[in-house]
Design a protein around this motif. Sequence first.
Motif, PDB file in Angstrom:
ATOM      1  N   ARG A   2       3.048   3.152   0.729  1.00 29.93           N
ATOM      2  CA  ARG A   2       3.558   2.410   1.884  1.00 29.93           C
ATOM      3  C   ARG A   2       3.514   0.908   1.632  1.00 29.93           C
ATOM      4  O   ARG A   2       4.478   0.184   1.928  1.00 29.93           O
ATOM      5  CB  ARG A   2       2.737   2.745   3.136  1.00 29.93           C
ATOM      6  N   VAL A   3       2.414   0.419   1.063  1.00 30.96           N
ATOM      7  CA  VAL A   3       2.313  -1.006   0.751  1.00 30.96           C
ATOM      8  C   VAL A   3       3.375  -1.390  -0.272  1.00 30.96           C
ATOM      9  O   VAL A   3       4.057  -2.412  -0.138  1.00 30.96           O
ATOM     10  CB  VAL A   3       0.912  -1.357   0.215  1.00 30.96           C
ATOM     11  N   PHE A  25       0.391  -3.603  -6.076  1.00 33.70           N
ATOM     12  CA  PHE A  25       0.673  -4.817  -6.842  1.00 33.70           C
ATOM     13  C   PHE A  25       0.817  -4.512  -8.325  1.00 33.70           C
ATOM     14  O   PHE A  25       1.691  -5.065  -9.007  1.00 33.70           O
ATOM     15  CB  PHE A  25      -0.439  -5.846  -6.627  1.00 33.70           C
ATOM     16  N   LEU A  26      -0.036  -3.643  -8.841  1.00 32.40           N
ATOM     17  CA  LEU A  26       0.041  -3.289 -10.265  1.00 32.40           C
ATOM     18  C   LEU A  26       1.382  -2.619 -10.569  1.00 32.40           C
ATOM     19  O   LEU A  26       1.991  -2.876 -11.618  1.00 32.40           O
ATOM     20  CB  LEU A  26      -1.114  -2.358 -10.645  1.00 32.40           C
ATOM     21  N   ARG A  27       1.824  -1.775  -9.672  1.00 31.77           N
ATOM     22  CA  ARG A  27       3.114  -1.107  -9.861  1.00 31.77           C
ATOM     23  C   ARG A  27       4.264  -2.106  -9.801  1.00 31.77           C
ATOM     24  O   ARG A  27       5.196  -2.050 -10.612  1.00 31.77           O
ATOM     25  CB  ARG A  27       3.269  -0.033  -8.786  1.00 31.77           C
ATOM     26  N   LEU A  28       4.195  -3.031  -8.853  1.00 32.42           N
ATOM     27  CA  LEU A  28       5.252  -4.038  -8.733  1.00 32.42           C
ATOM     28  C   LEU A  28       5.268  -4.974  -9.932  1.00 32.42           C
ATOM     29  O   LEU A  28       6.328  -5.419 -10.364  1.00 32.42           O
ATOM     30  CB  LEU A  28       5.059  -4.821  -7.432  1.00 32.42           C
ATOM     31  N   GLU A  51      -4.006 -10.288  -1.879  1.00 33.26           N
ATOM     32  CA  GLU A  51      -4.303  -8.912  -1.511  1.00 33.26           C
ATOM     33  C   GLU A  51      -4.795  -8.846  -0.064  1.00 33.26           C
ATOM     34  O   GLU A  51      -4.419  -7.949   0.687  1.00 33.26           O
ATOM     35  CB  GLU A  51      -5.361  -8.333  -2.446  1.00 33.26           C
ATOM     36  N   GLY A  52      -5.638  -9.796   0.303  1.00 33.03           N
ATOM     37  CA  GLY A  52      -6.210  -9.787   1.638  1.00 33.03           C
ATOM     38  C   GLY A  52      -5.160  -9.914   2.730  1.00 33.03           C
ATOM     39  O   GLY A  52      -5.219  -9.203   3.739  1.00 33.03           O
ATOM     40  N   ASP A  53      -4.200 -10.817   2.539  1.00 28.87           N
ATOM     41  CA  ASP A  53      -3.150 -11.008   3.540  1.00 28.87           C
ATOM     42  C   ASP A  53      -2.304  -9.750   3.706  1.00 28.87           C
ATOM     43  O   ASP A  53      -1.972  -9.336   4.824  1.00 28.87           O
ATOM     44  CB  ASP A  53      -2.249 -12.182   3.151  1.00 28.87           C
ATOM     45  N   VAL A  54      -1.947  -9.130   2.579  1.00 28.28           N
ATOM     46  CA  VAL A  54      -1.127  -7.922   2.637  1.00 28.28           C
ATOM     47  C   VAL A  54      -1.927  -6.762   3.224  1.00 28.28           C
ATOM     48  O   VAL A  54      -1.401  -5.965   4.015  1.00 28.28           O
ATOM     49  CB  VAL A  54      -0.583  -7.568   1.235  1.00 28.28           C
TER      50      VAL A  54
END
Length: 216
Positions: free
Chosen positions: A12-13, A52-55, A34-37
């Motif tokens: 979902r993220v 994030f790692l995937r993106l 990371e915190g904001d997301v």
Amino acid sequence: MLYSSAASASERVYDEVKESILTNELAGGELISEGDVASRCEVSRTPVREAFLRLQAEGWMRLYPKRGALVLPVTERDAREVVDARKLLEGHAVRAAVATDTSTARLVARLQVNLEDHRLVAADDVAQFSRLDAEFHQLIVAAGGNELLAGFFTGLGERHRRMASTSVQRDPRVVARILADHTELLHLIEARNADGFDAALQRHLDDVHDLPGGLQ
């Protein structure tokens, strides 16, 4: 989209952040944490880190430990490479599609529906406008009947959406230009004029994305 497991939090993220990048809500050069997301998506940092790692692996961002993630901008070289690939794929597909009256009529009918939907989109709905813009060109490539090339073009479609979103937000007049150009491309397909389509597509892509050689 439905998410049914703990692992789906990361999915979902990933979907939400990627959509924000494709629609230019998160612009190139922006640093996000990371915190904001995690707060925005109401999840812990672990699924955010996985997303994030995937993106990053897909080339949408670059991670900096303890600082966050940088949304990578579309460089002029990136844009040119996407446009060059699209010209080759779409031109090839049109030549295959206009080989018969039946396949030409089928493609024209599908593009007409897309254009009708496109004209109904609100001026400020960049996400839907860019989605239909990408769909118009995907319909053309799919009509070529080569599943391998159509699959490759699907990957380009995401970059296409991002570039279109950026262009529309840079200059709202691009909306009218895209609709006018798509109408011209449809008429050239209907006339089975593949050479004319190639020339019009080149003008369209260069102008809309403000690439060297296009209108400034």
